[in-house]
Design an enzyme around this catalytic site. Structure first.
Site, PDB file in Angstrom:
ATOM      1  CG  ASP A 126     -20.835 -24.638  32.735  1.00 14.58           C
ATOM      2  OD1 ASP A 126     -20.900 -25.602  33.528  1.00 14.58           O
ATOM      3  OD2 ASP A 126     -20.648 -24.758  31.510  1.00 14.58           O
TER       4      ASP A 126
ATOM      5  CG  HIS B 211     -24.512 -20.307  32.482  1.00 16.90           C
ATOM      6  ND1 HIS B 211     -25.397 -20.721  31.502  1.00 16.90           N
ATOM      7  CD2 HIS B 211     -23.251 -20.499  31.980  1.00 16.90           C
ATOM      8  CE1 HIS B 211     -24.708 -21.124  30.442  1.00 16.90           C
ATOM      9  NE2 HIS B 211     -23.404 -20.997  30.717  1.00 16.90           N
TER      10      HIS B 211
END
Length: 733
Positions: free
Chosen positions: A113, A266
């Site tokens: 993300d 991430h």
């Protein structure tokens, strides 16, 4: 005739010369704008619109991004179907059906993300490519527009791309139109960066399907209606906490063994070095345990959830990404310029304070024989019947012997008759056809009986001691001219107070600095004295520029004469009373300064006093009267930018610090001039309103110079309300 007396050297350039009488006859309508006039109006508007657009684009595409960090946890609330909360991490609510997809056993989908990030996304991609492992990257539109090449690298490597909104907001707090805008801008960014659109999406701050609450489910249903397949997670590694590479790898390992999982990691939002190292541990470990790695498209049973865009969307996206790229480059350049301007302004303020204090405290050796011989005072006048009585009476009251010469330059009112009617001793009135201020001054100088000539404008009032104090530096035979201290005489209204502050700051502090450096650029038209011999050496007053006072001062420097400043030689002059008059006056001053500096540019290469002025005075003039004021609006523009897109508190504190520096300089200048500090209450308003007008004036003057337009003389309307105030002499520490 008359133009504003003194150009304070800090913010405003000098005053212009000749004028032409207004054409008689009935007043006609305003003529259409010429191409040159349109150029000077349209260009600033275009530049302003461009800068505003750039800041809006940059502000919206880069504002307030924070990574996912903590997602929603706990159990869902009522209103969410049980099949969703107990279902798999991929949810399809498109069309009329509702279906969730679980991760098969011994299958892992690695999802990332908040990217793409120019540092960490390529490193993560390199690890995945090394092990032949696919990844699914949920990207934000902000990051995509800022780093389109990183996204293209992911697509070329065959990794899957999903939408993570444009600016990473919590969609449950956004209106329907705001959600639509987030999605549309993100798809536009994907189209421009990589030529694709995607129907795969992960909502910011989401986690497992079991954590869905009613507001999030409402958003999820709406996203499904728009054709998006939603991705949630099975396992959160919390890699944003940076617990260590092995801890991240352990958190990503399915439990119990053999179970499938969609894993959240991430690739942006901070230091992701531990995530990169965790992948080097995790992928070999899971492969050794018999796991396979896949994408979310594979879980749904389709080959790919993204598709190429058509030509229109492709070029729309490219224009959008290009606009964001240009905006980022422009804002970066503006930021650098702002730092440079801010440093120059602060350094200049510090130097001004130090030099002004040194100037005020330096011992005045004085001449063994004070200058007591009579001097000639030349007053050029054009339609000054309102002002001239006060001016002439103040000169007649001088405590130094004077010969007063009024040169009526073709006035069409009763200026000359009124002067004659005063029946003042030692007053000579010369009537001549209109020829402009320089010519009128030269006429007065040629008729002068004495070797020292004082010049002032017909709306200026002298104190009885002004002439005597002004001529004392002429005891030194090297001195060719002396500048006095001009003040605003009509300061009762707000505009007058603003100009009063500008005069005291610009004139008192700047002149003291220039005096110490022996490069004073302007003898103000309101109060200046000249040695007649020096005027002849410099070629007399010239109409070559609209700033005859700056022109003759520079010519005197180049002729080898010393220029001095007498801060105790006070004069009060009439300042413009409307913004329109102020604009016209300062427009001429600014343009005239540029003309004079260009005319005397060869002083840069000359030797002796001329070279000293050319290599010190001209650069100071260019930097602090043209370049810095042109760039100074960046402070205010970026302050607005910070209020809207940055931290309002930080912005207000920074702007307040700049204002505080200005206030310190103003207070010290007022102290040196013996002025009351009471008018300084108007300083904040001056910085907000008055300074912006000065910026626009300077911009228009620069465009006029670029366009090669010869600015005509425009006379200001006079009120004649300047009288001699009871003023103490400037203080000496």
């Amino acid at each position: 005739m008359r133009r504003h007396p003194h150009r304070p050297s800090g913010l405003s350039p000098p005053e212009p010369p000749g004028r032409s009488p207004e054409a008689p006859g009935p007043r006609r309508g305003r003529p259409p704008l010429s191409p040159r006039h349109r150029f000077r109006i349209v260009v600033p508007l275009v530049l302003l619109a461009f800068l505003a657009s750039v800041l809006l684009v940059e502000g919206y595409t880069t504002r307030g991004f924070t990574g996912d960090q903590e997602g929603r946890g706990g159990r869902g609330t009522t209103g969410v179907p049980r099949s969703v909360t107990d279902g798999g991490p991929v949810l399809d609510t498109t069309g009329d059906h509702l279906r969730s997809y679980r991760t098969p056993d011994r299958t892992v989908a690695l999802t990332f993300d908040d990217g793409p990030d120019p540092t960490w996304t390529p490193r993560i991609r390199a690890v995945l490519d090394h092990y032949g492992t696919p990844g699914t990257f949920f990207v934000t539109g902000q990051q995509t527009t800022r780093h389109p090449g990183v996204l293209r690298g992911l697509v070329r490597s065959g990794h899957e791309i999903g939408v993570h909104t444009f600016s990473h907001p919590d969609l449950t707090t956004q209106s329907a139109s705001a959600v639509d805008r987030e999605l549309a801008l993100t798809q536009l960014a994907l189209a421009g960066a990589a030529g694709i659109n995607t129907s795969l999406m992960r909502m910011p701050y989401s986690s497992t399907p079991s954590a869905l609450d009613a507001p999030a489910w409402s958003v999820a249903r709406r996203l499904g209606e728009k054709g998006y397949v939603l991705a949630f997670i099975d396992q959160d590694t919390n890699d944003w906490r940076r617990p260590g590479a092995r801890a991240i790898a352990d958190a990503a390992t399915p439990s119990p063994p053999g179970r499938g999982a969609v894993v959240l990691l991430h690739d942006a939002g901070g230091d992701r070095s531990q995530t990169v190292e965790a992948l080097r541990v995790l992928i070999p470990r899971l492969k050794a345990q018999g796991y396979r790695f896949t994408t979310l498209s594979d879980l749904v049973g389709t080959q790919r959830l993204s598709s190429p865009v058509d030509t229109v969307d492709l070029w729309s996206g490219r224009v959008f990404v290009t606009a964001v790229t240009v905006s980022g480059a422009v804002v970066s350049a503006v930021t650098v310029l702002l730092l440079a301007v801010g440093s120059l302004v602060l350094a200049r303020c510090a130097v001004l304070l130090v030099l002004a204090r040194h100037h005020a405290r330096r011992p005045r050796t004085g001449a063994p024989r004070p200058v007591t011989r009579p001097v000639s005072v030349v007053v050029p006048a054009y339609n000054e019947e309102v002002c001239v009585p006060n001016t002439l009476r103040s000169l007649a009251a001088s405590d130094h012997p004077v010969e007063i010469i009024l040169v009526d330059d073709g006035s069409r009112d009763g200026t000359a008759d009124i002067a004659d009617s005063l029946a003042l001793e030692n007053l000579t009135v010369i009537r001549r056809p209109n020829g402009g201020k320089p010519s009128a001054l030269n006429t007065g100088v040629l008729r002068a009986s004495h070797d020292i000539v004082v010049m002032l404008d017909a709306d200026t009032v002298f104190a009885p001691s002004t002439v005597g104090r002004l001529v004392q530096p002429f005891a030194d035979p090297r001195v060719g001219a002396v500048a006095g201290n001009a003040k605003v005489g009509n300061r009762r209204r707000l505009l007058g107070r603003w100009q009063h502050i500008e005069y005291v700051m610009g004139f008192n502090l700047d002149r003291r600095m220039y005096d110490l450096l022996h490069c004073l650029p302007t003898i103000p038209g309101a109060v200046g004295a000249f040695r007649a011999e020096a005027l002849r050496d410099a070629g007399m007053m010239s109409a070559d520029t609209l700033a005859e006072d700056t022109d003759i001062t520079m010519a005197l420097h180049r002729a080898g004469w010393e220029i001095r400043y007498a801060p105790d030689a006070l004069a009060w002059t009439e300042a413009p009373t409307t913004l329109r008059q102020l604009w016209r006056q300062r427009y001429r001053w600014s343009y005239g300064t540029m003309q004079a500096a260009w005319k005397h540019r060869h002083a840069l290469l000359e030797r002796g006093p001329a070279g000293r002025f050319g290599r010190l005075g001209l650069p100071l003039l260019a930097v602090f009267q043209i370049l810095t004021p042109l760039l100074a609006p960046l402070i205010d523009i970026l302050a607005l930018y910070g209020l809207v897109f940055g931290s309002p508190l930080t912005t207000v504190l920074a702007w307040g610090a700049v204002l505080a520096v200005q206030a310190v300089c103003a207070a010290y200048a007022f102290h040196l001039d013996g002025e009351s500090l009471r008018p300084l209450w108007a300083l904040p308003l001056q910085q907000i309103v008055y300074r912006q007008v000065m910026y626009l004036v300077l911009v228009q003057a620069c465009l006029t110079a670029i366009n090669g337009y010869r600015l005509p003389w425009q006379r200001l309307k006079r009120s004649g309300d300047v009288v001699l105030p009871p003023q103490p002499s400037p203080r000496r520490p």
